[in-house]
Design a protein around this motif. Structure first.
Motif, PDB file in Angstrom:
ATOM      1  N   ARG A 271     -23.387 -17.385  14.612  1.00 37.65           N
ATOM      2  CA  ARG A 271     -22.438 -17.535  13.763  1.00 37.65           C
ATOM      3  C   ARG A 271     -21.577 -19.075  14.897  1.00 37.65           C
ATOM      4  O   ARG A 271     -20.727 -19.837  14.078  1.00 37.65           O
ATOM      5  CB  ARG A 271     -21.170 -16.500  14.155  1.00 37.65           C
ATOM      6  CG  ARG A 271     -21.934 -15.346  12.838  1.00 37.65           C
ATOM      7  CD  ARG A 271     -20.494 -14.319  12.912  1.00 37.65           C
ATOM      8  NE  ARG A 271     -22.079 -13.315  11.892  1.00 37.65           N
ATOM      9  CZ  ARG A 271     -21.948 -12.350  11.836  1.00 37.65           C
ATOM     10  NH1 ARG A 271     -20.003 -11.528  12.735  1.00 37.65           N
ATOM     11  NH2 ARG A 271     -22.161 -11.558  11.019  1.00 37.65           N
TER      12      ARG A 271
ATOM     13  N   PHE B 182     -28.584 -19.722   7.079  1.00 35.33           N
ATOM     14  CA  PHE B 182     -28.330 -17.734   7.614  1.00 35.33           C
ATOM     15  C   PHE B 182     -28.053 -18.017   8.646  1.00 35.33           C
ATOM     16  O   PHE B 182     -28.803 -17.657  10.025  1.00 35.33           O
ATOM     17  CB  PHE B 182     -29.264 -17.208   7.007  1.00 35.33           C
ATOM     18  CG  PHE B 182     -29.961 -15.406   7.866  1.00 35.33           C
ATOM     19  CD1 PHE B 182     -29.426 -14.902   7.007  1.00 35.33           C
ATOM     20  CD2 PHE B 182     -30.343 -15.166   9.302  1.00 35.33           C
ATOM     21  CE1 PHE B 182     -29.127 -13.462   7.612  1.00 35.33           C
ATOM     22  CE2 PHE B 182     -30.026 -14.138   9.228  1.00 35.33           C
ATOM     23  CZ  PHE B 182     -29.723 -12.724   8.625  1.00 35.33           C
ATOM     24  N   ASN B 183     -26.927 -17.826   9.058  1.00 35.15           N
ATOM     25  CA  ASN B 183     -26.580 -18.006  10.756  1.00 35.15           C
ATOM     26  C   ASN B 183     -25.232 -16.332  10.668  1.00 35.15           C
ATOM     27  O   ASN B 183     -24.387 -16.229  11.705  1.00 35.15           O
ATOM     28  CB  ASN B 183     -24.758 -19.286  10.719  1.00 35.15           C
ATOM     29  CG  ASN B 183     -23.706 -18.861   9.315  1.00 35.15           C
ATOM     30  OD1 ASN B 183     -23.691 -17.222   8.415  1.00 35.15           O
ATOM     31  ND2 ASN B 183     -23.055 -19.634   9.551  1.00 35.15           N
ATOM     32  N   GLN B 184     -26.107 -15.524  10.904  1.00 35.82           N
ATOM     33  CA  GLN B 184     -25.612 -14.640  10.838  1.00 35.82           C
ATOM     34  C   GLN B 184     -26.251 -13.055  12.041  1.00 35.82           C
ATOM     35  O   GLN B 184     -26.319 -12.382  12.230  1.00 35.82           O
ATOM     36  CB  GLN B 184     -26.125 -12.813   9.546  1.00 35.82           C
ATOM     37  CG  GLN B 184     -25.526 -13.316   8.322  1.00 35.82           C
ATOM     38  CD  GLN B 184     -25.904 -12.677   7.374  1.00 35.82           C
ATOM     39  OE1 GLN B 184     -26.770 -11.092   8.076  1.00 35.82           O
ATOM     40  NE2 GLN B 184     -25.634 -12.764   6.103  1.00 35.82           N
ATOM     41  N   VAL B 185     -27.240 -13.963  13.000  1.00 38.46           N
ATOM     42  CA  VAL B 185     -27.858 -14.199  13.839  1.00 38.46           C
ATOM     43  C   VAL B 185     -27.020 -14.294  15.277  1.00 38.46           C
ATOM     44  O   VAL B 185     -25.759 -14.456  15.421  1.00 38.46           O
ATOM     45  CB  VAL B 185     -28.713 -14.723  14.640  1.00 38.46           C
ATOM     46  CG1 VAL B 185     -29.415 -14.451  15.878  1.00 38.46           C
ATOM     47  CG2 VAL B 185     -29.597 -14.853  13.708  1.00 38.46           C
ATOM     48  N   MET B 186     -26.461 -12.500  16.162  1.00 35.60           N
ATOM     49  CA  MET B 186     -25.756 -11.682  17.428  1.00 35.60           C
ATOM     50  C   MET B 186     -26.660 -12.382  18.270  1.00 35.60           C
ATOM     51  O   MET B 186     -27.434 -12.019  18.386  1.00 35.60           O
ATOM     52  CB  MET B 186     -24.901 -11.146  17.398  1.00 35.60           C
ATOM     53  CG  MET B 186     -24.029 -11.134  15.602  1.00 35.60           C
ATOM     54  SD  MET B 186     -22.740 -12.499  16.290  1.00 35.60           S
ATOM     55  CE  MET B 186     -21.172 -11.300  16.516  1.00 35.60           C
TER      56      MET B 186
ATOM     57  N   PRO C  35     -30.169  -9.136  18.353  1.00 39.35           N
ATOM     58  CA  PRO C  35     -30.255  -9.739  17.260  1.00 39.35           C
ATOM     59  C   PRO C  35     -31.051  -8.093  17.015  1.00 39.35           C
ATOM     60  O   PRO C  35     -32.276  -7.495  17.750  1.00 39.35           O
ATOM     61  CB  PRO C  35     -31.412 -10.794  17.160  1.00 39.35           C
ATOM     62  CG  PRO C  35     -31.633 -10.723  18.060  1.00 39.35           C
ATOM     63  CD  PRO C  35     -30.874 -10.625  19.020  1.00 39.35           C
TER      64      PRO C  35
ATOM     65  N   THR D  16     -30.726  -7.179  11.250  1.00 35.82           N
ATOM     66  CA  THR D  16     -30.408  -8.627  11.042  1.00 35.82           C
ATOM     67  C   THR D  16     -31.874  -9.494  10.507  1.00 35.82           C
ATOM     68  O   THR D  16     -31.979 -10.099   9.270  1.00 35.82           O
ATOM     69  CB  THR D  16     -29.806  -8.923  12.287  1.00 35.82           C
ATOM     70  OG1 THR D  16     -28.511  -8.788  12.548  1.00 35.82           O
ATOM     71  CG2 THR D  16     -29.463 -10.553  12.286  1.00 35.82           C
TER      72      THR D  16
ATOM     73  N   ASN E 126     -31.617  -8.269   7.308  1.00 34.20           N
ATOM     74  CA  ASN E 126     -31.312  -9.203   6.265  1.00 34.20           C
ATOM     75  C   ASN E 126     -31.850 -10.011   5.949  1.00 34.20           C
ATOM     76  O   ASN E 126     -31.483 -10.931   4.367  1.00 34.20           O
ATOM     77  CB  ASN E 126     -29.923  -9.282   6.762  1.00 34.20           C
ATOM     78  CG  ASN E 126     -29.043  -7.646   6.443  1.00 34.20           C
ATOM     79  OD1 ASN E 126     -29.239  -6.947   5.932  1.00 34.20           O
ATOM     80  ND2 ASN E 126     -28.038  -7.800   7.370  1.00 34.20           N
ATOM     81  N   GLY E 127     -32.310 -10.974   6.765  1.00 33.09           N
ATOM     82  CA  GLY E 127     -33.046 -12.206   6.980  1.00 33.09           C
ATOM     83  C   GLY E 127     -34.044 -12.509   6.305  1.00 33.09           C
ATOM     84  O   GLY E 127     -34.650 -13.156   5.334  1.00 33.09           O
TER      85      GLY E 127
ATOM     86  N   PHE F 164     -32.872 -12.540   2.666  1.00 32.46           N
ATOM     87  CA  PHE F 164     -32.512 -14.062   2.764  1.00 32.46           C
ATOM     88  C   PHE F 164     -33.299 -14.928   2.439  1.00 32.46           C
ATOM     89  O   PHE F 164     -33.247 -15.855   0.643  1.00 32.46           O
ATOM     90  CB  PHE F 164     -31.907 -14.286   3.812  1.00 32.46           C
ATOM     91  CG  PHE F 164     -30.532 -15.533   3.641  1.00 32.46           C
ATOM     92  CD1 PHE F 164     -29.685 -15.856   3.442  1.00 32.46           C
ATOM     93  CD2 PHE F 164     -31.403 -16.828   3.887  1.00 32.46           C
ATOM     94  CE1 PHE F 164     -28.522 -16.881   3.560  1.00 32.46           C
ATOM     95  CE2 PHE F 164     -31.100 -18.393   3.755  1.00 32.46           C
ATOM     96  CZ  PHE F 164     -29.402 -18.285   3.714  1.00 32.46           C
TER      97      PHE F 164
ATOM     98  N   CYS G   7     -35.585 -13.634  16.475  1.00 32.76           N
ATOM     99  CA  CYS G   7     -35.338 -12.934  15.035  1.00 32.76           C
ATOM    100  C   CYS G   7     -35.816 -13.741  14.587  1.00 32.76           C
ATOM    101  O   CYS G   7     -36.153 -13.409  12.749  1.00 32.76           O
ATOM    102  CB  CYS G   7     -33.363 -13.145  14.950  1.00 32.76           C
ATOM    103  SG  CYS G   7     -33.203 -11.900  13.157  1.00 32.76           S
TER     104      CYS G   7
END
Length: 397
Positions: free
Chosen positions: A53, A77-81, A84, A88, A91-92, A95, A115
């Motif tokens: 993000r 896809f910018n959901q990686v914290m 991971p 996630t 979800n990826g 996506f 990820c």
């Protein structure tokens, strides 16, 4: 320990039979502009860009323009914290299918790249991530894959491994398979100039740990030794420079290469106790992996020195010192120079027996450690890294 030694001995022979290719590299300032050309060469039409993000607003437009120039569409896809999770990855994969992607580009540190690897694995082999943990559980080619590291540490662009967090078990899962190796990687030092000093330090020490553990482990070969020693020399020379002056492109490029070389070393010769313990600390307390490795490294080397004295003496020679003691002290001094903490404020004494047990279970029979540590030794090491919270700090919580 005889059983562990037997397993490692068998795995060492099997390891020689596994062909690990090399990632095709583009390197140097502004090499990011080659992204579209690389993906076009494998017929990509729509790339899934996997990132965090906080990905730099300056980097993404350059990447997207390069893709557009070669008529490649993309979905971000910018959901990686950090660290991971299994969720996630799931979800990826959803996506990727939803946006009808046919290729993957990972840009960021080790978290987005790892990820992205497991997203690719889940796309081609739709099964629970937990069942992929271990060695050779995928064995199916991933979609075309480009890795663009923005840190110099994990070396994930050069490795056949990925680490994913299982929050419910407070554990990290290591997934190892040659199919996880990216097809391409771009090492552009300009992408690393904005990296803060603390992250520069932690990721650089992560790379150093990869190289050292690969060198002292029993799977080492002439090839892995060459990569490890090249990385170690570069890190001792350039990490302090990159830490003090993030805009130094030469130091940044040397560190990018060191991270890659360390990755090449440990993907062929594996890691050891430092990583085994760090994985537990990351899974339980979410301590940054590179920092955990850095704090643990000198203490683990002191415990292992009786089993790999000559190898540590060799490393001392490589950086212009004499003897393994001097090398370990150099590692400790490098930590101090980089303002790495001397222990872990997050660590709780009551968790230490469980952490030590899990770490030894991960290491024994999996990593080719030069000698075996006991539960007691591991616990004593962790106790030495406890940092008492001061009264002032307690009042601010």
């Amino acid at each position: 320990m005889l059983l562990y030694k037997t397993i490692i001995g068998i795995n060492k022979q099997l390891n020689k039979l596994v062909n690990i290719p090399f990632t095709q590299l583009e390197s140097g300032a502004d090499s990011l502009t080659k992204a579209g050309e690389l993906m076009s060469s494998v017929g990509a039409k729509k790339a899934m860009i996997v990132t965090g993000r906080s990905s730099s607003m300056a980097i993404m437009p350059q990447l997207c323009e390069s893709l557009k120039a070669h008529d490649i569409d993309y979905a971000i896809f910018n959901q990686v914290m950090p660290d991971p999770t299994i969720a996630t990855v799931a979800n990826g994969a959803d996506f990727y299918k939803q946006f009808e992607c046919d290729s993957i580009i990972a840009i960021g540190g080790g978290s987005p790249i790892d990820c992205a690897k497991v997203i690719g694995a889940k796309v081609v082999k739709d099964r629970p991530v937990r069942t992929m943990a271990g060695k050779l559980k995928i064995r199916r080619k991933l979609p075309p894959f480009l890795a663009i590291p923005t840190t110099a540490g994990t070396g994930s662009e050069a490795t056949v491994a990925a680490v994913i967090t299982d929050p419910s078990a407070q554990q990290k899962l290591a997934i190892i398979d040659p199919v996880l190796l990216p097809d391409f990687a771009i090492l552009d030092p300009k992408l690393m100039t904005s990296l803060p000093p603390a992250m520069t330090a932690a990721t650089g020490m992560d790379a150093l740990t990869h190289a050292i553990e690969a060198y002292i482990g029993t799977y080492h070969t002439t090839l892995s030794d060459n990569y490890a020693t090249e990385a170690i020399q570069k890190i001792f020379t350039n990490l302090p420079i990159a830490y003090e002056n993030g805009q130094d492109l030469k130091a940044r490029e040397e560190m990018a290469w060191a991270s890659y070389e360390a990755g090449c070393a440990f993907t062929r010769a594996f890691v050891g106790y430092v990583h085994a313990i760090a994985h537990q600390l990351g899974g339980i307390y979410h301590i940054a992996h590179g920092q955990a490795n850095a704090v643990l490294l000198p203490g683990v080397l002191r415990l292992l020195q009786p089993y790999c004295r000559q190898r540590l003496d060799n490393l001392a020679d490589i950086i212009g010192l004499t003897g393994g003691d001097a090398f370990i002290e150099a590692v400790s001094n490098l930590n101090k120079q980089l303002n790495i903490p001397e222990g872990f404020k997050e660590l709780k004494a009551e968790d230490i027996p469980m952490i030590a047990k899990r770490a030894l279970e991960e290491a024994h029979g999996t990593y080719p450690v030069p000698g075996y540590l006991s539960q007691k030794q591991c616990e004593q090491l962790l106790h030495s890294l406890l940092i008492e919270e001061t009264e002032e700090e307690a009042l601010t919580v």
